[in-house]
Design a protein around this motif. Structure first.
Motif, PDB file in Angstrom:
ATOM      1  N   ARG A  45       0.224   8.230 -18.643  1.00 17.13           N
ATOM      2  CA  ARG A  45       0.100   7.800 -20.042  1.00 17.13           C
ATOM      3  C   ARG A  45      -1.064   6.826 -20.213  1.00 17.13           C
ATOM      4  NH1 ARG A  45       4.685   5.399 -20.455  1.00 17.13           N
ATOM      5  NH2 ARG A  45       5.818   7.374 -20.515  1.00 17.13           N
ATOM      6  N   GLU A  46      -1.209   5.891 -19.276  1.00 17.64           N
ATOM      7  CA  GLU A  46      -2.305   4.918 -19.358  1.00 17.64           C
ATOM      8  C   GLU A  46      -3.665   5.611 -19.300  1.00 17.64           C
ATOM      9  OE1 GLU A  46      -1.588   2.254 -16.156  1.00 17.64           O
ATOM     10  OE2 GLU A  46      -0.318   0.897 -17.334  1.00 17.64           O
ATOM     11  N   ARG A  47      -3.792   6.575 -18.415  1.00 18.60           N
ATOM     12  CA  ARG A  47      -5.069   7.275 -18.284  1.00 18.60           C
ATOM     13  C   ARG A  47      -5.367   8.111 -19.521  1.00 18.60           C
ATOM     14  NH1 ARG A  47      -4.589   8.933 -11.817  1.00 18.60           N
ATOM     15  NH2 ARG A  47      -5.314   6.902 -11.056  1.00 18.60           N
ATOM     16  N   ALA A  48      -4.349   8.684 -20.111  1.00 18.95           N
ATOM     17  CA  ALA A  48      -4.554   9.454 -21.339  1.00 18.95           C
ATOM     18  C   ALA A  48      -5.015   8.542 -22.476  1.00 18.95           C
ATOM     19  CB  ALA A  48      -3.263  10.172 -21.721  1.00 18.95           C
ATOM     20  N   ILE A  49      -4.450   7.339 -22.539  1.00 16.85           N
ATOM     21  CA  ILE A  49      -4.840   6.386 -23.587  1.00 16.85           C
ATOM     22  C   ILE A  49      -6.289   5.950 -23.397  1.00 16.85           C
ATOM     23  CG2 ILE A  49      -4.429   4.052 -24.466  1.00 16.85           C
ATOM     24  CD1 ILE A  49      -1.438   4.506 -23.860  1.00 16.85           C
ATOM     25  N   VAL A  50      -6.665   5.655 -22.147  1.00 19.80           N
ATOM     26  CA  VAL A  50      -8.037   5.221 -21.866  1.00 19.80           C
ATOM     27  C   VAL A  50      -9.038   6.313 -22.225  1.00 19.80           C
ATOM     28  CG1 VAL A  50      -9.649   4.589 -20.020  1.00 19.80           C
ATOM     29  CG2 VAL A  50      -7.359   3.580 -20.078  1.00 19.80           C
ATOM     30  N   LEU A  51      -8.704   7.557 -21.894  1.00 20.40           N
ATOM     31  CA  LEU A  51      -9.612   8.673 -22.165  1.00 20.40           C
ATOM     32  C   LEU A  51      -9.507   9.178 -23.601  1.00 20.40           C
ATOM     33  CD1 LEU A  51      -9.131  10.751 -18.875  1.00 20.40           C
ATOM     34  CD2 LEU A  51     -11.099   9.353 -19.501  1.00 20.40           C
ATOM     35  N   ASP A  52      -8.479   8.695 -24.307  1.00 15.84           N
ATOM     36  CA  ASP A  52      -8.233   9.130 -25.683  1.00 15.84           C
ATOM     37  C   ASP A  52      -8.043  10.647 -25.742  1.00 15.84           C
ATOM     38  OD1 ASP A  52      -7.814   8.876 -28.383  1.00 15.84           O
ATOM     39  OD2 ASP A  52      -9.957   8.942 -28.905  1.00 15.84           O
ATOM     40  N   VAL A  53      -7.151  11.123 -24.880  1.00 16.89           N
ATOM     41  CA  VAL A  53      -6.850  12.556 -24.826  1.00 16.89           C
ATOM     42  C   VAL A  53      -5.340  12.736 -24.868  1.00 16.89           C
ATOM     43  CG1 VAL A  53      -8.934  13.156 -23.532  1.00 16.89           C
ATOM     44  CG2 VAL A  53      -6.857  12.519 -22.293  1.00 16.89           C
ATOM     45  N   ASN A  54      -4.927  13.991 -24.852  1.00 21.14           N
ATOM     46  CA  ASN A  54      -3.503  14.300 -24.832  1.00 21.14           C
ATOM     47  C   ASN A  54      -2.861  13.777 -23.548  1.00 21.14           C
ATOM     48  OD1 ASN A  54      -1.080  16.225 -24.184  1.00 21.14           O
ATOM     49  ND2 ASN A  54      -1.485  16.468 -26.384  1.00 21.14           N
ATOM     50  N   GLU A  55      -1.615  13.332 -23.660  1.00 19.95           N
ATOM     51  CA  GLU A  55      -0.928  12.761 -22.500  1.00 19.95           C
ATOM     52  C   GLU A  55      -0.803  13.763 -21.359  1.00 19.95           C
ATOM     53  OE1 GLU A  55       3.454  10.858 -21.540  1.00 19.95           O
ATOM     54  OE2 GLU A  55       2.547  10.500 -23.525  1.00 19.95           O
ATOM     55  N   LEU A  56      -0.733  15.037 -21.694  1.00 14.79           N
ATOM     56  CA  LEU A  56      -0.617  16.070 -20.664  1.00 14.79           C
ATOM     57  C   LEU A  56      -1.825  16.058 -19.729  1.00 14.79           C
ATOM     58  CD1 LEU A  56       1.022  18.473 -19.591  1.00 14.79           C
ATOM     59  CD2 LEU A  56      -0.280  19.946 -21.155  1.00 14.79           C
ATOM     60  N   PHE A  57      -3.013  15.820 -20.298  1.00 19.19           N
ATOM     61  CA  PHE A  57      -4.217  15.769 -19.460  1.00 19.19           C
ATOM     62  C   PHE A  57      -4.169  14.565 -18.518  1.00 19.19           C
ATOM     63  CE2 PHE A  57      -8.534  14.368 -18.514  1.00 19.19           C
ATOM     64  CZ  PHE A  57      -9.088  15.540 -18.019  1.00 19.19           C
TER      65      PHE A  57
END
Length: 271
Positions: A45-57
């Motif tokens: 979830r943290e990485r998805a937020i940083v990248l501003d992408v879907n949580e699945l990615f």
């Protein structure tokens, strides 16, 4: 007698250092994997937020990173293909920095990663040394020692940038100069371990080791300390290599010894 005992102990301890320190270095990467596995939902979830992408990615990238690092650890510690394992780790680190670096702190991340690279290069050199391949791949072996030594010196640059007390900054500068040039490399690598313990454990930076609410995260920071120590301890055993002042002094000494032997033989022949 004392000198003979010390030399005997050194011969017995040296292989142990070269065998054990790679595990010190890899403990950091193992703890990274363990932390990601235990906290998979949070990390993804943290990485998805940083990248501003879907949580699945974010979860997909976390799984990719875990598998890549696990494969690299196995190759380095479990096979003779440590070069492939190190390459995988470097690819993973490069991808991670590309996605998650704060570019205003580019040089900090550059020096920080250089320290990890230095430990990995010395790990490869230690493996070659244990397999007695350093004579077969002499150029590669000494390049690894040179690259590892210079990369480890990034630690001293970061210390000086922290603006610590004047005495420690002077010590850091001295270690930077002597280790980068490869002068009395084994001695100053030992001193670097002592300075590292002071900086990370006995100074006010101790809170970075166990000042966390997450026990696993604290253990991970301890493993990072072990990784740094492992790199410098391998340097104490491997030395600076051919492309260092120590190597230059050794070659000059051998030349003078050969000339001396030649003069003795020549004088005996003429007599």
């Amino acid at each position: 007698m004392v000198s003979k005992t010390i030399n005997t102990l050194r011969r017995e301890i040296r292989p142990l250092v070269l065998k054990c320190m790679p595990y010190f270095v890899m403990s950091y990467y193992f703890l990274e994997v363990l932390y990601s596995v235990v906290n998979t939902p949070l990390v993804g979830r943290e990485r998805a937020i940083v990248l501003d992408v879907n949580e699945l990615f974010g979860h997909f990238y976390t799984a990719f990173d875990v598998l890549l690092t696990t494969g690299a650890i196995f190759l380095i510690l479990g096979t003779r293909k440590e070069a492939s394992g190190v390459t995988l780790l470097l690819i993973g680190r490069a991808v991670h920095r590309l996605f998650f670096s704060i570019w205003t702190m580019f040089f900090y991340f550059l020096f920080n990663d250089s320290l990890d690279v230095g430990s990995l290069l010395l790990l490869m050199a230690a493996k070659m040394n244990l397999r007695e391949q350093k004579d077969w791949f002499q150029s590669k072996y000494h390049l690894l020692l040179l690259g590892g030594r210079l990369c480890l010196c990034s630690l001293f640059i970061m210390w000086m940038d922290e603006g610590l007390e004047t005495l420690f900054s002077i010590v850091s500068f001295g270690l930077l100069v002597f280790i980068s040039l490869g002068f009395r490399c084994k001695l100053f690598a030992f001193l670097a371990v002592a300075a590292l313990l002071y900086h990370d454990v006995f100074s006010n930076h101790w809170s970075m080791l166990w000042g966390w609410n997450d026990t696993l995260l604290s253990i991970q920071y301890f493993s990072l300390l072990f990784c740094k120590i492992g790199g410098f301890l391998m340097l104490t055993e491997l030395g600076g290599g051919r492309w260092s002042l120590d190597g230059l002094r050794k070659r000059n000494g051998e030349k003078w010894e050969q000339k001396g032997n030649y003069r003795i033989i020549k004088s005996q022949t003429s007599a």
